[in-house]
Design a protein around this motif. Sequence first.
Motif, short mmCIF file in Angstrom:
data_model
loop_
_atom_site.label_atom_id
_atom_site.label_comp_id
_atom_site.label_asym_id
_atom_site.label_seq_id
_atom_site.Cartn_x
_atom_site.Cartn_y
_atom_site.Cartn_z
N ALA A 222 -31.24 -26.79 34.47
CA ALA A 222 -29.99 -26.27 34.47
C ALA A 222 -29.49 -25.55 35.83
CB ALA A 222 -29.82 -25.17 33.28
N GLU A 223 -30.58 -24.83 36.40
CA GLU A 223 -30.17 -23.92 37.64
C GLU A 223 -29.99 -24.83 38.85
OE1 GLU A 223 -32.42 -20.56 38.94
OE2 GLU A 223 -32.26 -19.71 36.87
N ARG A 225 -29.20 -28.07 38.46
CA ARG A 225 -28.57 -29.23 37.98
C ARG A 225 -29.13 -30.47 38.22
NH1 ARG A 225 -22.72 -27.22 38.28
NH2 ARG A 225 -23.00 -25.27 39.07
N CYS A 226 -30.63 -30.59 37.77
CA CYS A 226 -31.21 -31.98 37.57
C CYS A 226 -31.21 -32.28 36.18
CB CYS A 226 -32.51 -31.65 37.91
SG CYS A 226 -32.96 -31.23 39.92
#
Length: 353
Positions: A222-223, A225-226
């Motif tokens: 999430a952090e 954005r993968c």
Amino acid sequence: MPYLSAAFAAVPEVTPVPQPLQQQLGLQRWMVAQSPAMIALGARAQQLAGFNLPVLLLGESGTGKEVLAHIVHDCSPRRSHRFLKINCAALPHDLLESELFGYEAGAFTGATRTKPGHFESCDKGTLFLDEIGELPLALQAKLLHVLQDHRFTRLGGRQELFADVRILAATNVDLPRAMAERQFREDLFFRLNVFSLHLPPLRERQEDILPLTEYFLERYAAELRCPHRPLSPALRECCVRYAWPGNVRELENFVKRYLIFGEQAWLDVSPSAAPPSGNHAEAASQPGEGLKDVVHRVASEVERQTIARALEDCHWNRTVAARALNISYRALLNKLQLYQLGPSAAAARPIAH
Ligand SMILES: Nc1ncnc2c1ncn2[C@@H]1O[C@H](COP(=O)(O)OP(=O)(O)OP(=O)(O)O)[C@@H](O)[C@H]1O
Ligand SMILES: [Mg+2]
């Protein structure tokens, strides 16, 4: 998420933090604990949080001392006040002293204005002294004084000030040894060591490895954005078997690299190991290959990887590896020849018998 086991509600003899508070504090976000040792530590941290006494957090680098310090603060009545972390190793002595205790105008060249220190600004809160083992001896004496009566003076000041600060301290230094070498004051040690929480290295709590991995996968996908990228069964096994000398921090960094580079990221963790090819279905899909051949090829690969890992685990001591694999020494030598296995240059260590 089942792997975020509730360290705080799992031990029956401990009064759990009420559920809403636990959610409100976001505690699960902070500490993944599945092993009995970590569940017990979480419970103990919560139990002693309410007492206004110092806590000493011990453990190798990257085991989660800071995470636990946050939990102590957040479970304490001080939770609505500041949690301030000071790294005692990061600043030179003079600067550290003025940061901690503040200074009066004119105390030294450049001190044009009075400046309160962290003890004052952290009143009613928690001061987390990280790497306390590196605190210079002169400051150890001053800290001892504050711990005794909460009183101190600013640099260049005369007036005694009072601050209601709870001290949490952490170190990966062997304090008994530092005391024997006269690098750490015994009286300060006994003041700090009212409660101590010892975080075991990750290799001694294998049950935590996969839950932590899942947690970091989810968090960093999430952090960063993968896309979410689950671990193959083979890589999961590698993770569980690896000793993680850098503990949770090393695992966390591996997960970040894995999300970006895929299985190749394992090479940075264990350079001598080929990235595990866990996708047996893919292995089976080679054109024109009969079932027997597929099974033989996949079984050989699993055998090769298992032997390589066993040898790595015991630093290429073949006698110990043979025993761990439950095969004879001669059988192991034959397999080494068959699979052309040897310690790679990257992990070159003397081969022992
Ligand atoms: N049980 C845990 N659950 C979730 N994250 C964790 C856990 N333990 C450690 N971490 C993460 O691992 C990293 C290292 O943890 P932390 O900084 O608390 O270790 P440390 O013992 O203070 O290390 P050092 O001695 O190097 O300062 C941090 O990013 C932290 O968020
Ligand atoms: Mg730390």
